[in-house]
Design a protein around this motif. Structure first.
Motif, PDB file in Angstrom:
ATOM      1  N   ASP A  27     -49.155 -97.627 -94.378  1.00 41.85           N
ATOM      2  CA  ASP A  27     -49.356 -96.992 -95.688  1.00 41.85           C
ATOM      3  C   ASP A  27     -48.940 -97.889 -96.850  1.00 41.85           C
ATOM      4  O   ASP A  27     -48.999 -97.458 -98.009  1.00 41.85           O
ATOM      5  CB  ASP A  27     -48.558 -95.684 -95.757  1.00 41.85           C
ATOM      6  N   HIS A  28     -48.507 -99.105 -96.540  1.00 36.22           N
ATOM      7  CA  HIS A  28     -48.074-100.023 -97.605  1.00 36.22           C
ATOM      8  C   HIS A  28     -49.262-100.403 -98.481  1.00 36.22           C
ATOM      9  O   HIS A  28     -50.404-100.479 -98.024  1.00 36.22           O
ATOM     10  CB  HIS A  28     -47.447-101.274 -96.992  1.00 36.22           C
ATOM     11  N   ASP A  29     -48.999-100.645 -99.766  1.00 33.81           N
ATOM     12  CA  ASP A  29     -50.035-100.999-100.721  1.00 33.81           C
ATOM     13  C   ASP A  29     -50.670-102.340-100.335  1.00 33.81           C
ATOM     14  O   ASP A  29     -50.051-103.402-100.454  1.00 33.81           O
ATOM     15  CB  ASP A  29     -49.429-101.086-102.126  1.00 33.81           C
ATOM     16  N   THR A  30     -51.909-102.298 -99.860  1.00 32.43           N
ATOM     17  CA  THR A  30     -52.572-103.535 -99.417  1.00 32.43           C
ATOM     18  C   THR A  30     -52.899-104.462-100.586  1.00 32.43           C
ATOM     19  O   THR A  30     -52.917-105.683-100.428  1.00 32.43           O
ATOM     20  CB  THR A  30     -53.863-103.194 -98.666  1.00 32.43           C
ATOM     21  N   GLY A  31     -53.158-103.889-101.769  1.00 30.32           N
ATOM     22  CA  GLY A  31     -53.457-104.738-102.918  1.00 30.32           C
ATOM     23  C   GLY A  31     -52.290-105.615-103.287  1.00 30.32           C
ATOM     24  O   GLY A  31     -52.443-106.831-103.532  1.00 30.32           O
ATOM     25  N   GLU A  32     -51.094-105.040-103.304  1.00 29.40           N
ATOM     26  CA  GLU A  32     -49.894-105.827-103.598  1.00 29.40           C
ATOM     27  C   GLU A  32     -49.656-106.868-102.522  1.00 29.40           C
ATOM     28  O   GLU A  32     -49.281-108.017-102.812  1.00 29.40           O
ATOM     29  CB  GLU A  32     -48.693-104.891-103.713  1.00 29.40           C
TER      30      GLU A  32
END
Length: 290
Positions: A102-107
């Motif tokens: 669920d970690h922000d892939t964009g970041e």
């Protein structure tokens, strides 16, 4: 006759032993160096004759080889450390993404792009340094003043973003060398002068001049007070300002090391000196165009 024969043989044996003893010491030192030990020295005593001069020259060569090998080992260790850092960061970021879907892939992608860019910049700098060391380039007539103007025009927006005023002046001067390498040399100097400058309202001066047999490129910048001891270490690989730091402006720590190598590859010299009012003055002196 028997007495003269014995005396002659004994005297010849002693004389030959004394004459060949220095050669034995030199041969022993050569075998020791061939085995990998460069710390051994002959230090031949006695009067300064041909054997003494040969031994002293051999000792000087061993000292230079030992220093060169130590420098190469230190450079390899530093390069390995610098290359390992972005790889370790990339591995950590990928592990986080694997364990936390669920970690922000964009970041994550942005951080991976930044780390990857740094690794590419370091690799390209190492390749450029190796190319300059090998001196595998074709020499052409290069107008150093035009190179300085081109670099200043290219880095002008970068200087504006940092609040630095960029000034160019000097004479039309030419040298024989690689246009690409001399462009890289000038770019590194001006870029470093912009980055390592006063926090506000800094200035960079780029000047070209001619001497009787050489041409000179001088890059000066305002900034903090620098000690001669610190300035003497700035051309060592992976040295950044006052310490080994990692920031968005720190670069890869090879800027001045590349400048020094390119200058020496063109039979030139690099001189660094602290400015009395703060900042640094860098002078590159190259042979004038024939």
């Amino acid at each position: 006759m028997v007495f003269l024969l014995v005396f002659g043989l004994l005297g010849g044996w002693i004389l030959a032993g004394r004459m060949l003893a220095p050669l034995d010491r030199i041969a022993h030192a050569t075998r020791t160096a061939a085995a990998g030990s460069l710390s051994h020295r002959i230090r031949l005593p006695g009067r300064r004759d041909e054997f003494r001069e040969l031994a002293d020259a051999f000792d000087t060569m061993l000292a230079q080889l030992e220093a060169h090998v130590a420098e190469q080992q230190r450079f390899a260790a530093n390069a390995s450390h610098e290359l390992r850092t972005p790889l370790a960061i990339s591995k950590t970021l990928l592990d986080v993404a694997h364990t936390d879907p669920d970690h922000d892939t964009g970041e994550l992608i942005d951080r991976l792009r930044t780390v990857n860019t740094r690794a590419i910049d370091l690799t390209e700098a190492l390749l450029l340094l190796s190319r300059a060391n090998q001196r595998s380039f074709t020499r052409e007539l290069v107008d150093l003043s035009l190179v300085a103007e081109e670099v200043a025009e290219t880095l002008y927006p970068f200087a504006e973003r940092h609040g630095v005023t960029l000034k160019t002046s000097g004479d039309i001067v030419s040298t024989n060398g690689s246009p690409a390498l001399l462009l890289q040399l000038t770019t590194n100097l001006v870029h470093n002068a912009i980055v390592h400058n006063a926090p506000e309202r800094g200035t960079v001066w780029v000047h070209t001049g001619a001497r009787p047999k050489t041409v000179v490129l001088t890059v000066e910048n305002t900034g903090e007070q620098l000690t001669p001891q610190l300035v003497a270490t700035l051309t060592e690989p992976f040295q950044r300002g006052t310490e080994r730091i990692h920031t968005h402006q720190a670069g890869v720590g090879l800027g001045l090391a590349i400048v020094k190598t390119i200058a020496e590859a063109h039979e030139g010299t690099l001189t660094l000196a602290p400015r009395p009012a703060g900042g640094l003055r860098v002078t590159v002196e190259l042979p004038a165009a024939s």
